[in-house]
Design an enzyme around this catalytic site. Structure first.
Site, PDB file in Angstrom:
ATOM      1  N   LYS A  13      48.715  40.399  67.374  1.00 38.98           N
ATOM      2  CA  LYS A  13      49.685  40.700  68.443  1.00 38.98           C
ATOM      3  C   LYS A  13      50.426  42.002  68.146  1.00 38.98           C
ATOM      4  O   LYS A  13      50.540  42.878  68.996  1.00 38.98           O
ATOM      5  CB  LYS A  13      50.691  39.541  68.608  1.00 38.98           C
ATOM      6  CG  LYS A  13      50.032  38.202  68.913  1.00 38.98           C
ATOM      7  CD  LYS A  13      51.034  37.098  69.119  1.00 38.98           C
ATOM      8  CE  LYS A  13      51.859  36.759  67.885  1.00 38.98           C
ATOM      9  NZ  LYS A  13      51.084  36.209  66.759  1.00 38.98           N
ATOM     10  N   ARG A 159      54.267  40.273  53.110  1.00 41.64           N
ATOM     11  CA  ARG A 159      55.370  39.478  53.660  1.00 41.64           C
ATOM     12  C   ARG A 159      55.493  38.145  52.926  1.00 41.64           C
ATOM     13  O   ARG A 159      54.477  37.545  52.582  1.00 41.64           O
ATOM     14  CB  ARG A 159      55.112  39.207  55.156  1.00 41.64           C
ATOM     15  CG  ARG A 159      55.809  40.174  56.059  1.00 41.64           C
ATOM     16  CD  ARG A 159      55.351  40.078  57.490  1.00 41.64           C
ATOM     17  NE  ARG A 159      55.365  38.755  58.101  1.00 41.64           N
ATOM     18  CZ  ARG A 159      55.065  38.533  59.393  1.00 41.64           C
ATOM     19  NH1 ARG A 159      54.748  39.535  60.175  1.00 41.64           N
ATOM     20  NH2 ARG A 159      55.085  37.314  59.878  1.00 41.64           N
TER      21      ARG A 159
HETATM   22  P1  AP5 Z   1      49.065  41.458  63.087  1.00 40.38           P
HETATM   23  O1  AP5 Z   1      48.885  42.423  64.206  1.00 40.38           O
HETATM   24  O2  AP5 Z   1      50.153  41.713  62.119  1.00 40.38           O
HETATM   25  O3  AP5 Z   1      49.149  39.982  63.688  1.00 40.38           O
HETATM   26  P2  AP5 Z   1      50.321  39.240  64.476  1.00 40.38           P
HETATM   27  O4  AP5 Z   1      49.659  38.396  65.522  1.00 40.38           O
HETATM   28  O5  AP5 Z   1      51.364  40.212  64.929  1.00 40.38           O
HETATM   29  O6  AP5 Z   1      50.819  38.320  63.306  1.00 40.38           O
HETATM   30  P3  AP5 Z   1      52.279  37.852  62.823  1.00 40.38           P
HETATM   31  O7  AP5 Z   1      52.046  37.082  61.562  1.00 40.38           O
HETATM   32  O8  AP5 Z   1      53.244  38.987  62.762  1.00 40.38           O
HETATM   33  O9  AP5 Z   1      52.660  36.905  63.966  1.00 40.38           O
HETATM   34  P4  AP5 Z   1      53.575  35.714  63.865  1.00 40.38           P
HETATM   35  O10 AP5 Z   1      53.600  35.340  65.288  1.00 40.38           O
HETATM   36  O11 AP5 Z   1      53.255  34.614  62.954  1.00 40.38           O
HETATM   37  O12 AP5 Z   1      54.871  36.307  63.159  1.00 40.38           O
HETATM   38  P5  AP5 Z   1      56.207  36.927  63.734  1.00 40.38           P
HETATM   39  O13 AP5 Z   1      56.456  38.155  62.997  1.00 40.38           O
HETATM   40  O14 AP5 Z   1      56.206  36.958  65.229  1.00 40.38           O
HETATM   41  O15 AP5 Z   1      47.659  41.315  62.334  1.00 40.38           O
HETATM   42  C1  AP5 Z   1      47.512  40.516  61.173  1.00 40.38           C
HETATM   43  C2  AP5 Z   1      46.583  41.211  60.159  1.00 40.38           C
HETATM   44  O16 AP5 Z   1      45.253  41.270  60.684  1.00 40.38           O
HETATM   45  C3  AP5 Z   1      46.979  42.666  59.850  1.00 40.38           C
HETATM   46  O17 AP5 Z   1      46.731  42.933  58.499  1.00 40.38           O
HETATM   47  C4  AP5 Z   1      46.077  43.508  60.768  1.00 40.38           C
HETATM   48  O18 AP5 Z   1      45.794  44.782  60.214  1.00 40.38           O
HETATM   49  C5  AP5 Z   1      44.815  42.640  60.850  1.00 40.38           C
HETATM   50  N1  AP5 Z   1      44.156  42.685  62.157  1.00 40.38           N
HETATM   51  C6  AP5 Z   1      44.748  42.757  63.385  1.00 40.38           C
HETATM   52  N2  AP5 Z   1      43.834  42.733  64.372  1.00 40.38           N
HETATM   53  C7  AP5 Z   1      42.610  42.625  63.748  1.00 40.38           C
HETATM   54  C8  AP5 Z   1      41.261  42.540  64.218  1.00 40.38           C
HETATM   55  N3  AP5 Z   1      40.972  42.543  65.541  1.00 40.38           N
HETATM   56  N4  AP5 Z   1      40.270  42.430  63.290  1.00 40.38           N
HETATM   57  C9  AP5 Z   1      40.549  42.408  61.968  1.00 40.38           C
HETATM   58  N5  AP5 Z   1      41.806  42.510  61.453  1.00 40.38           N
HETATM   59  C10 AP5 Z   1      42.831  42.600  62.337  1.00 40.38           C
HETATM   60  O19 AP5 Z   1      57.251  35.796  63.319  1.00 40.38           O
HETATM   61  C11 AP5 Z   1      57.593  35.530  61.979  1.00 40.38           C
HETATM   62  C12 AP5 Z   1      58.530  34.344  61.912  1.00 40.38           C
HETATM   63  O20 AP5 Z   1      59.753  34.626  62.663  1.00 40.38           O
HETATM   64  C13 AP5 Z   1      58.000  33.046  62.541  1.00 40.38           C
HETATM   65  O21 AP5 Z   1      57.198  32.319  61.635  1.00 40.38           O
HETATM   66  C14 AP5 Z   1      59.326  32.326  62.892  1.00 40.38           C
HETATM   67  O22 AP5 Z   1      59.905  31.729  61.755  1.00 40.38           O
HETATM   68  C15 AP5 Z   1      60.224  33.459  63.346  1.00 40.38           C
HETATM   69  N6  AP5 Z   1      60.150  33.690  64.809  1.00 40.38           N
HETATM   70  C16 AP5 Z   1      59.711  34.821  65.430  1.00 40.38           C
HETATM   71  N7  AP5 Z   1      59.792  34.668  66.771  1.00 40.38           N
HETATM   72  C17 AP5 Z   1      60.292  33.420  66.991  1.00 40.38           C
HETATM   73  C18 AP5 Z   1      60.567  32.668  68.170  1.00 40.38           C
HETATM   74  N8  AP5 Z   1      60.345  33.161  69.393  1.00 40.38           N
HETATM   75  N9  AP5 Z   1      61.058  31.416  68.013  1.00 40.38           N
HETATM   76  C19 AP5 Z   1      61.312  30.908  66.792  1.00 40.38           C
HETATM   77  N10 AP5 Z   1      61.046  31.544  65.640  1.00 40.38           N
HETATM   78  C20 AP5 Z   1      60.538  32.803  65.741  1.00 40.38           C
END
Ligand code: AP5
Length: 220
Positions: A13, A159
């Site tokens: 994402k 992370r």
């Molecule tokens: P990346 O693009 O970083 O993936 P992502 O989907 O953004 O993953 P996140 O882990 O950031 O999402 P998340 O939803 O768990 O965490 P968030 O930060 O929102 O890609 C991942 C890896 O794969 C990278 O190394 C990239 O290079 C590689 N990659 C990407 N695309 C690829 C492809 N096509 N092929 C191969 N490799 C690829 O949230 C963190 C925490 O915050 C949550 O756990 C929660 O505790 C809290 N939080 C955030 N929002 C909320 C909410 N709305 N409600 C409650 N808690 C929340």
């Protein structure tokens, strides 16, 4: 244009959000990035959120909804938004829907990036991030110089919530609390599905073409 990026942790994402805001002039809003900034600055929000994030759980709705909706009222969001990581529960989706009605806005589409759990674990364990928030992968998107950000040269780190046991918990939270949103938005005719197992460029090309078509349809 008002868009939501939906998908499991590590689906790509954040990777796609960076590319899409270069194609379309809309504000990119990541609740994960907002929360990580709050944690590192030690704000009251950060203090409330940290333990939930470290354990791989969700920050409670009564904390995150207010933060996200306030951000959506900022000046830079007037031309549209790309939400990454919000909503993540049906309660958050209801609150967003109500807020959009009240502010006279309409959701354009919900972009679901689908990736199998096994691939998620591989991706997240290889993810490295820089101080500026740029994301890399040791295998699939390596920096030019090992361990250093291409943009500012800062050291890359892993992370805290990318440790395998926390990733498993984040995946199970996604299945239980966030996956119901797939049906929620499908019923509203907003859901668009993308095969996230393809390369970042292929996923981007596919999403960009879909969003460009939606924009054209909207303009007609
Ligand atoms: P990346 O693009 O970083 O993936 P992502 O989907 O953004 O993953 P996140 O882990 O950031 O999402 P998340 O939803 O768990 O965490 P968030 O930060 O929102 O890609 C991942 C890896 O794969 C990278 O190394 C990239 O290079 C590689 N990659 C990407 N695309 C690829 C492809 N096509 N092929 C191969 N490799 C690829 O949230 C963190 C925490 O915050 C949550 O756990 C929660 O505790 C809290 N939080 C955030 N929002 C909320 C909410 N709305 N409600 C409650 N808690 C929340």
């Amino acid at each position: 244009m008002n868009l939501i990026l939906l998908g499991p942790p590590g689906a790509g994402k954040g990777t796609q959000a960076v590319r899409l805001v270069q194609d379309f002039p809309i504000a990119s809003i990541s609740t994960g990035d907002m929360l990580r900034a709050a944690v590192s600055e030690g704000t009251p929000l950060g203090l409330k959120a940290k333990s939930f994030m470290d354990a791989g759980g969700l920050v409670p709705d009564d904390v995150i909804i207010g933060v996200a909706l306030e951000r959506l009222r900022a000046d830079d969001v007037r031309d549209g938004f790309l939400l990454d990581g919000f909503p993540r529960t049906v309660g958050q989706a209801d609150a967003l829907e109500q807020d959009m009605e009240e502010t006279g806005r309409k959701m354009t589409a919900v972009l679901l990036i689908e990736v199998e759990d096994e691939e998620i674990v591989r991706r997240v364990s290889g993810r490295r991030v820089s101080k500026s928030g740029r994301t890399y992968h040791v295998e699939f998107d390596a920096p030019k110089h090992e361990g250093r950000c291409d943009i500012d040269g800062s050291p890359l780190i892993q992370r805290e919530d990318d440790k395998p046991e926390v990733v498993r918990e984040r995946l199970s939270v996604y299945h239980e609390q966030t996956m119901p949103l797939i049906e929620y938005y499908d019923e509203r005719g907003l859901l668009r599905r993308f095969d996230g197992s393809r390369s970042p460029t292929e996923v981007h090309d596919h999403i960009r073409a879909t969003v460009a078509t939606l924009r054209l349809e909207d303009a007609l």
